[in-house]
Design an enzyme around this catalytic site. Structure first.
Site, mmCIF file in Angstrom:
data_model
loop_
_atom_site.group_PDB
_atom_site.id
_atom_site.type_symbol
_atom_site.label_atom_id
_atom_site.label_comp_id
_atom_site.label_asym_id
_atom_site.label_seq_id
_atom_site.Cartn_x
_atom_site.Cartn_y
_atom_site.Cartn_z
ATOM 1 N N GLU A 165 0.787 -1.237 0.000
ATOM 2 C CA GLU A 165 0.000 0.000 0.000
ATOM 3 C C GLU A 165 0.820 1.289 0.000
ATOM 4 O O GLU A 165 0.781 2.078 0.949
ATOM 5 C CB GLU A 165 -0.983 -0.009 1.183
ATOM 6 C CG GLU A 165 -2.037 -1.082 1.059
ATOM 7 C CD GLU A 165 -3.124 -1.016 2.125
ATOM 8 O OE1 GLU A 165 -2.972 -0.231 3.083
ATOM 9 O OE2 GLU A 165 -4.124 -1.745 1.995
ATOM 10 N N GLU A 198 -6.071 -7.814 -0.658
ATOM 11 C CA GLU A 198 -6.741 -7.641 0.628
ATOM 12 C C GLU A 198 -8.205 -7.312 0.367
ATOM 13 O O GLU A 198 -8.516 -6.459 -0.468
ATOM 14 C CB GLU A 198 -6.131 -6.502 1.454
ATOM 15 C CG GLU A 198 -4.744 -6.759 2.001
ATOM 16 C CD GLU A 198 -4.266 -5.614 2.892
ATOM 17 O OE1 GLU A 198 -5.127 -4.807 3.348
ATOM 18 O OE2 GLU A 198 -3.059 -5.517 3.122
#
Length: 388
Positions: free
Chosen positions: A215, A322
């Protein structure tokens, strides 16, 4: 997963102006809707607007709280879907990166490693990929290009070897958000050095998958490209030529903003042609994955359609690295709709991974740790429908 970084991001919302690449609008957002000089607030979706460099061809918001001026609707469906099975379906293993700021920290106090018995339970249920989060600061202490810590590497390797010894895939996840000791990584040579050592260590294991970083966010877009490419080049030069590499994007690698934020990553190159574009997607109002509430029963599908089209139009494949939702019927329908869409478009989606398992999650809203994790008890029977 944003973890405490999300809290830090929202804490800056009261500042007079949003910084480069920071959030500046969206449903439920209460921070500044203006940006620092040289940046403009760009509408990405109803829940997220971002300070991006000027000039831009994207549509921008006009006044605080206003909707975008000339926003086009996303495509309702992707073109020429190809139904099939996922290549990968599994669970994130999150615990070796715990104890943020406590470096090197103590094993058993600040961090731990995944439970092999829990992983075995998931394997028995058909899950075949486990994304193992770890801390770059613990593996390479003090300097990004430092020699690896032998004890931390040994424990990480034991986890990986357990997974791959069962014939399943282990993804190495430097869970660092494009940062090292809280500072954005800008030294591409040091970043490459880290991956040279990591790839050299695991080069002989074909079931290892390399993730370049978890991320990236609030970073210069060209830097995100350069770091990804540096990792790819280093991994291949180290002799790890048979393994897949997962690249991640800016803006928390969100699927819902991918096609307008990370378009430049289509130019990443891998001589082995084994790149997978990893995206993440949560279904709460701001996409942060911090609430049990999902926006609607359709929000999962709605938030990944643009990414599906981007992958197909650019000849790429992706993984939803995710995802999660609260233990309720609205989220269940949203997740099922999203996963069914991904599976129906398995020519471009290789699979998906739930966030998260790990022995220290306790009563965390999405915990997938057997036998009593909230997510595990509510969603395991549903997720088993999608295993390869």
């Amino acid at each position: 997963m944003k973890h405490s970084v999300l809290a830090g991001l929202f804490a800056t919302g009261a500042l007079a102006q949003g910084g480069a690449w920071q959030q500046c609008g969206g449903v439920g957002f209460s921070g500044s809707t203006s940006c620092v000089s040289g940046y403009t607030c760009v509408y990405l979706n109803d829940w997220y607007s971002q300070c991006q460099p000027q000039p831009t061809t994207l549509r921008t918001t006009t006044t605080p709280g206003a909707t975008s001026t000339t926003r086009s609707a996303p495509a309702a469906t992707s073109t020429t879907p190809a139904k099939g099975k996922f290549k990968w379906f599994g669970i994130n293993q999150s615990c070796a990166e715990f104890g943020k700021g406590e470096y090197p920290g103590l094993w058993g106090k600040h961090f731990t490693f995944p439970s092999t018995s829990s992983i075995q339970t998931h394997i028995n249920d058909g899950f075949n990929m486990f994304r193992v989060a770890f801390s770059m600061e613990r593996l390479a202490p003090n300097q990004l290009n430092a020699a690896f810590d032998a004890n931390y590497l040994r424990n990480l390797t034991e986890t990986v070897n357990f997974i791959t010894g069962k014939g399943k895939y282990a993804m190495l996840d430097p869970h660092n958000f494009g940062r090292y000791y809280e500072r954005i990584i800008t030294d591409k040579a040091a970043f490459a050095s880290f991956f040279t050592k990591l790839a050299t260590h695991f080069a002989s294991n074909p079931l290892v998958v390399f993730d370049t970083n978890n991320e990236y966010h609030d970073m210069d877009q060209q830097l995100v490209f350069d770091l990804n490419q540096a990792a790819i080049d280093a991994i291949r030069a180290a002799g790890a030529t048979s393994q897949y590499i997962m690249v991640e994007g800016n803006s928390w690698t969100g699927a819902w903003t991918w096609n307008v934020t990370n378009n430049n990553l289509a130019a990443l190159r891998d001589p082995e042609n084994k790149l997978v574009y990893q995206m993440h997607q949560y279904l709460d109002s701001d996409g942060s994955g911090t609430s049990t509430a999902c926006v609607s029963t359709q929000v999962g599908l709605q938030r990944v359609i643009g990414a599906t089209n981007w992958l197909r139009q650019n000849g790429k494949v992706g993984l939803l690295g995710e995802f999660a939702g609260g233990a309720n019927s609205v989220c269940q329908q949203a997740i099922e709709g999203m996963l069914t869409h991904l599976q129906e478009n398995s020519d471009v989606w290789t699979g998906a991974l739930w966030w998260a398992g790990g022995p220290w999650w306790g009563d965390y809203i999405y915990s997938f740790e057997p036998p009593s994790g909230i997510g595990y008890t509510y969603y395991n029977s549903l997720l088993k429908k999608y295993v390869p």
